[in-house]
Design a protein around this motif. Structure first.
Motif, PDB file in Angstrom:
ATOM      1  N   SER A 516       0.839  -1.139  -0.044  1.00 15.44           N
ATOM      2  CA  SER A 516      -0.143  -0.023   0.023  1.00 15.44           C
ATOM      3  C   SER A 516       0.960   1.493   0.249  1.00 15.44           C
ATOM      4  O   SER A 516       1.979   1.307   0.568  1.00 15.44           O
ATOM      5  CB  SER A 516      -0.948  -0.032   1.201  1.00 15.44           C
ATOM      6  OG  SER A 516      -0.163  -0.244   2.308  1.00 15.44           O
ATOM      7  N   HIS A 518       1.262   5.023   1.189  1.00 13.64           N
ATOM      8  CA  HIS A 518       0.736   5.904   2.181  1.00 13.64           C
ATOM      9  C   HIS A 518       1.351   7.440   1.964  1.00 13.64           C
ATOM     10  O   HIS A 518       2.249   7.463   1.248  1.00 13.64           O
ATOM     11  CB  HIS A 518       1.301   5.232   3.492  1.00 13.64           C
ATOM     12  CG  HIS A 518       0.534   4.096   3.884  1.00 13.64           C
ATOM     13  ND1 HIS A 518      -0.013   3.904   5.013  1.00 13.64           N
ATOM     14  CD2 HIS A 518       0.571   2.754   3.484  1.00 13.64           C
ATOM     15  CE1 HIS A 518      -0.751   2.716   5.153  1.00 13.64           C
ATOM     16  NE2 HIS A 518      -0.100   1.807   3.989  1.00 13.64           N
ATOM     17  N   SER A 577      -1.811  10.255   8.724  1.00 13.21           N
ATOM     18  CA  SER A 577      -1.435   9.428   7.623  1.00 13.21           C
ATOM     19  C   SER A 577      -2.435   8.695   6.938  1.00 13.21           C
ATOM     20  O   SER A 577      -3.564   8.355   7.753  1.00 13.21           O
ATOM     21  CB  SER A 577      -0.309   8.510   7.920  1.00 13.21           C
ATOM     22  OG  SER A 577      -0.665   7.577   9.036  1.00 13.21           O
ATOM     23  N   CYS A 578      -2.427   8.293   5.897  1.00 20.11           N
ATOM     24  CA  CYS A 578      -3.665   7.457   5.013  1.00 20.11           C
ATOM     25  C   CYS A 578      -2.957   6.848   4.005  1.00 20.11           C
ATOM     26  O   CYS A 578      -2.077   6.878   3.213  1.00 20.11           O
ATOM     27  CB  CYS A 578      -4.275   8.557   4.394  1.00 20.11           C
ATOM     28  SG  CYS A 578      -5.851   7.988   3.612  1.00 20.11           S
ATOM     29  N   ALA A 579      -3.367   5.429   3.906  1.00 22.16           N
ATOM     30  CA  ALA A 579      -3.261   4.399   2.664  1.00 22.16           C
ATOM     31  C   ALA A 579      -3.927   4.911   1.634  1.00 22.16           C
ATOM     32  O   ALA A 579      -5.431   5.074   1.588  1.00 22.16           O
ATOM     33  CB  ALA A 579      -3.500   3.272   2.933  1.00 22.16           C
ATOM     34  N   THR A 582      -3.750   0.802  -2.872  1.00 19.44           N
ATOM     35  CA  THR A 582      -3.417  -0.678  -2.509  1.00 19.44           C
ATOM     36  C   THR A 582      -3.013  -1.605  -3.807  1.00 19.44           C
ATOM     37  O   THR A 582      -3.912  -1.579  -4.839  1.00 19.44           O
ATOM     38  CB  THR A 582      -4.473  -1.339  -1.897  1.00 19.44           C
ATOM     39  OG1 THR A 582      -4.580  -0.678  -0.502  1.00 19.44           O
ATOM     40  CG2 THR A 582      -4.122  -2.871  -1.463  1.00 19.44           C
ATOM     41  N   GLU A 616       4.132   0.406   2.327  1.00 19.73           N
ATOM     42  CA  GLU A 616       4.007  -0.542   3.499  1.00 19.73           C
ATOM     43  C   GLU A 616       3.818  -2.062   2.644  1.00 19.73           C
ATOM     44  O   GLU A 616       2.915  -2.143   1.837  1.00 19.73           O
ATOM     45  CB  GLU A 616       3.101  -0.244   4.457  1.00 19.73           C
ATOM     46  CG  GLU A 616       3.413   1.132   5.402  1.00 19.73           C
ATOM     47  CD  GLU A 616       2.617   1.246   6.332  1.00 19.73           C
ATOM     48  OE1 GLU A 616       1.640   0.395   6.687  1.00 19.73           O
ATOM     49  OE2 GLU A 616       2.677   2.466   7.234  1.00 19.73           O
ATOM     50  N   SER A 626       6.985  -1.865   7.324  1.00 11.27           N
ATOM     51  CA  SER A 626       6.744  -0.387   6.648  1.00 11.27           C
ATOM     52  C   SER A 626       8.101   0.023   6.285  1.00 11.27           C
ATOM     53  O   SER A 626       9.311  -0.149   6.784  1.00 11.27           O
ATOM     54  CB  SER A 626       6.220   0.520   7.980  1.00 11.27           C
ATOM     55  OG  SER A 626       6.274   2.058   7.356  1.00 11.27           O
ATOM     56  N   GLN A 647      12.186   7.744   1.235  1.00 12.48           N
ATOM     57  CA  GLN A 647      10.650   8.034   1.138  1.00 12.48           C
ATOM     58  C   GLN A 647      10.511   9.087   0.128  1.00 12.48           C
ATOM     59  O   GLN A 647      11.827   9.545  -0.388  1.00 12.48           O
ATOM     60  CB  GLN A 647      10.214   8.732   2.492  1.00 12.48           C
ATOM     61  CG  GLN A 647      10.101   7.677   3.515  1.00 12.48           C
ATOM     62  CD  GLN A 647      11.285   7.351   4.131  1.00 12.48           C
ATOM     63  OE1 GLN A 647      11.996   8.119   4.613  1.00 12.48           O
ATOM     64  NE2 GLN A 647      11.559   6.081   4.473  1.00 12.48           N
TER      65      GLN A 647
END
Length: 688
Positions: A516, A518, A577-579, A582, A616, A626, A647
């Motif tokens: 996923s 993020h 934070s947010c996914a 996917t 992740e 992660s 990142q």
């Protein structure tokens, strides 16, 4: 003019033929340069200005006209400082053509064209004489040729040539002097970046191969924001030592040289690492000092200047050495024309014979191949016991006595783990012969030779006969690939999984089963400076530099995220934070694009500079690893990032001041293009 360039696609693994302008590389270089960082470095600029004024005054006091040579002028800022300080003429040398053009524009815009000549050459090609680039030799030498290691950009050869050909014997140099410092320390954290550590797998011990333990490692410097390594992350074994001083006002040699510091060990421990940084004395008296020391050396760390173009250096000793408090130690620093390295000799108080000194005259080089296959963050990742336990736990849950495993990662220990945990057969695809040889050393050093069959073949070329006629029951990957730059480049595993679909048993386990993407909107403590407009710098108008950078950014097909190791660059989360996407590895790569849109409310007060992005990996239903945040975001918004992976950072065109009431939100749009493996993204901040 357009041309077609072949570029390896890090996500799909294909060779893409891309139509690009002949100036593409120029624009990429400018867009990703550190010029904004240097121009925003007020401490650097102020110290240079003070040193230049003092040097010009000393020459004028001798009754001479001031002729300046500025090597590596960049934007022309230091040359304009020299003329403002009273210099009669300045020769500004810049080898990078786009920057030389920018410097001409900036110099002209500030009204200095009659006193500053831009020379678009390498300084070693500059000539002096009636028909030369310079009419006369200079009596003031200004340079900014330094990198984190001080000499890594060729400062010594450039100074050597300048003193022989371009400047007068009694020239004044700014900076006048450089001093290199070093401190011997023990650090489990830093040493984990240099050597493979033993690991427990299923009750058995996997040890590093002997060749790796004897290897001196890679010769290249490890540059790092040492301010982000807390003092508790290492134990000093000796004092801060001066190992080199270079007087730039006198002839400089680029030949090999060494210097030693002798001291008594202040504590017992394992000597492993040398921390190093340097200072610049801008004047002969050393009253104007520009220091690269990490923030924790300052009485008030928050007042330390921040810079990314110059950081600190970490050097790894050829082998760790046990020392006892009171031992007499000799730390020897060596340099050639471009790099530094260190060696250590010890002498017990009860023993009159010192340890045998290693060879000093040649740079350490890797003999085990591992330091050429694994970079330093990768060593740290392989040595991360918590991460290893996650993978071992996931493997235990999917392995059976009849498991046939296939690993798809570069230089991975996963296939070794699978064999140690009892898999019937284990195969591993390796992208290079060197990587294959490293894993072979691990297997042989642990008497596991024959337990894993290493295949130097691409996924789409693999056949059932390569697997001994058996289908794969467990397809696994970390995923880690040496060609990956951005987090989602590891989706190469998905493309390999798709190519291998015909070789998988029905119901085969895929590990990781999904990934996923993020995101979180952040306020950077300092990293924002590298992309901030410069405008006016120390009283000079440098907007042509901003315009050139913006043109380079616009030149790209779309705005892009950049890879940064965020553990080195503190930031605060202004949203949760947010996914946002996917990717299901249990299925093949889809033919149609995948899209995702949404928004995240700005719930904390701060200035939003951009968005941090990471991957992740869901290894199994219960185990997730992660490659970004290593824990929950604190109430204040503090983030803890892994040290092993970079990142993605997407900088907003303009920062947004958040009131933290949630009325403003960061809107996002992502589209994954299966044909190219690209993730197109766009962000904006809107308020209700």
């Amino acid at each position: 003019m357009k041309t077609f360039c072949g570029r390896a696609n890090p996500t799909t693994g294909a060779l893409d033929w891309v139509e690009e302008s002949e100036e593409y590389d120029y624009h990429q270089e400018i867009a990703r340069s550190c010029y904004a960082d240097m121009l925003h470095d007020h401490d650097r600029n102020e110290k240079y200005f003070q040193g230049i004024r003092a040097a010009v005054s000393r020459v004028k006091a001798r009754g001479e006209d001031v002729v300046v040579l500025d090597i590596g002028t960049g934007t022309g800022l230091l040359s304009m400082m020299a003329v403002t300080a009273g210099a009669d003429f300045c020769y500004a040398v810049e080898v990078f053509k786009p920057m030389a053009e920018a410097a001409r524009c900036i110099v002209e815009k500030n009204g200095f064209s009659d006193k500053i000549k831009i020379i678009n050459k390498h300084s070693t090609d500059v000539t002096v004489g009636p028909d030369g680039d310079m009419q006369v030799k200079a009596n003031v030498l200004i340079t900014e040729l330094f990198d984190t290691e001080l000499i890594g950009e060729g400062a010594l050869p450039s100074y050597e040539h300048a003193h022989q050909n371009l400047v007068q014997d009694a020239c004044e140099a700014v900076p006048h002097r450089a001093t290199v410092y070093a401190q011997l320390v023990e650090s489990e954290l830093l040493w984990s970046w240099a050597q493979l550590q033993p690991v427990e797998v299923g009750g058995a011990r996997l040890a590093p191969p002997p060749a790796l333990g004897r290897c001196a490692g890679a010769h290249s410097v490890c540059d790092v924001q040492l301010s982000q390594v807390p003092p508790g992350g290492f134990a000093p074994l000796g004092p801060l030592c001066t190992v080199f001083q270079v007087d730039f006002s006198r002839p400089v040699s680029s030949a090999f040289a060494s210097s030693s510091a002798r001291f008594a060990a202040r504590a017992s421990g394992r000597a492993q690492v040398v921390l190093s940084w340097w200072d610049l004395d801008m004047d002969p008296g050393g009253t104007i000092v520009c220091s690269m020391a990490p923030s924790w050396t300052y009485p008030q760390p928050q007042g330390a200047p921040w810079r990314d173009h110059w950081m600190q250096s970490v050097y790894f000793l050829p082998a760790e050495v046990e020392v006892t408090e009171g031992d007499e130690l000799v730390l020897t620093g060596c340099h050639d024309d471009y790099s530094l390295w260190f060696n250590l000799q010890t002498q017990r108080l009860q023993d009159s014979s010192p340890s045998s000194p290693p060879s000093l005259s040649s740079r350490p080089s890797c003999s085990c191949l591992a330091h050429l296959v694994w970079n330093r963050p990768r060593f740290g990742e392989l040595n991360d016991r918590r991460r290893t336990r996650s993978f071992v736990s996931a493997l235990r849950s999917v392995l059976r006595e009849d498991s046939v495993c296939l690993s798809v990662s570069d230089g991975s220990l996963l296939p070794v783990f699978a064999h140690m945990l009892g898999a019937k057969k284990v195969f591993a695809l390796e992208n290079s012969r060197m990587s294959k040889q490293v894993i072979e050393q691990v297997l042989e050093g642990n008497s596991l030779k024959g337990g894993v069959e290493l295949l130097e073949v691409r996924a789409e070329q693999l056949s059932i006969s390569d697997l001994g006629g058996e289908q794969v029951s467990v397809l696994m990957g970390e995923p880690y690939f040496s060609t990956s730059l951005l987090p989602w480049h590891s989706l190469f595993f998905w493309y390999c999984r798709t190519a291998l679909a015909g070789l998988l048993r029905p119901g085969a386990s895929i590990l990781p089963r999904s990934a996923s993407l993020h995101m979180v909107a952040v306020e950077f403590q300092d990293l924002w400076r590298i992309r901030a407009p410069c405008g006016t710098c120390e009283g000079f108008d440098v907007t042509p530099m901003d315009e050139m950078v913006q043109r380079s950014l616009d030149f790209r097909e779309s705005r892009e995220a950049e890879p940064h190791p965020l553990w080195e660059y503190p930031c605060r989360a202004l949203t949760e934070s947010c996914a946002v996407m996917t990717f299901d590895f249990t299925q093949c790569v889809p033919e149609q694009p995948i899209s995702s849109q949404g928004s995240l409310p700005l719930t904390r007060v701060g200035r939003c500079h951009g968005v941090a992005l990471w991957m992740e990996y869901q290894l199994t239903e219960d185990v997730t690893v992660s490659a970004g945040l290593t824990g929950p975001i604190t109430e204040q918004g503090d983030c803890d990032w892994t040290r092993h992976r970079k990142q993605g950072v997407y900088f907003l065109r303009s920062p947004w001041d958040s009131s933290g009431d949630g009325r403003a939100a960061v809107s996002y749009s992502f589209t994954f293009e299966p044909s190219s493996g690209d993730i197109k993204m766009d962000f904006s901040v809107t308020s209700q």
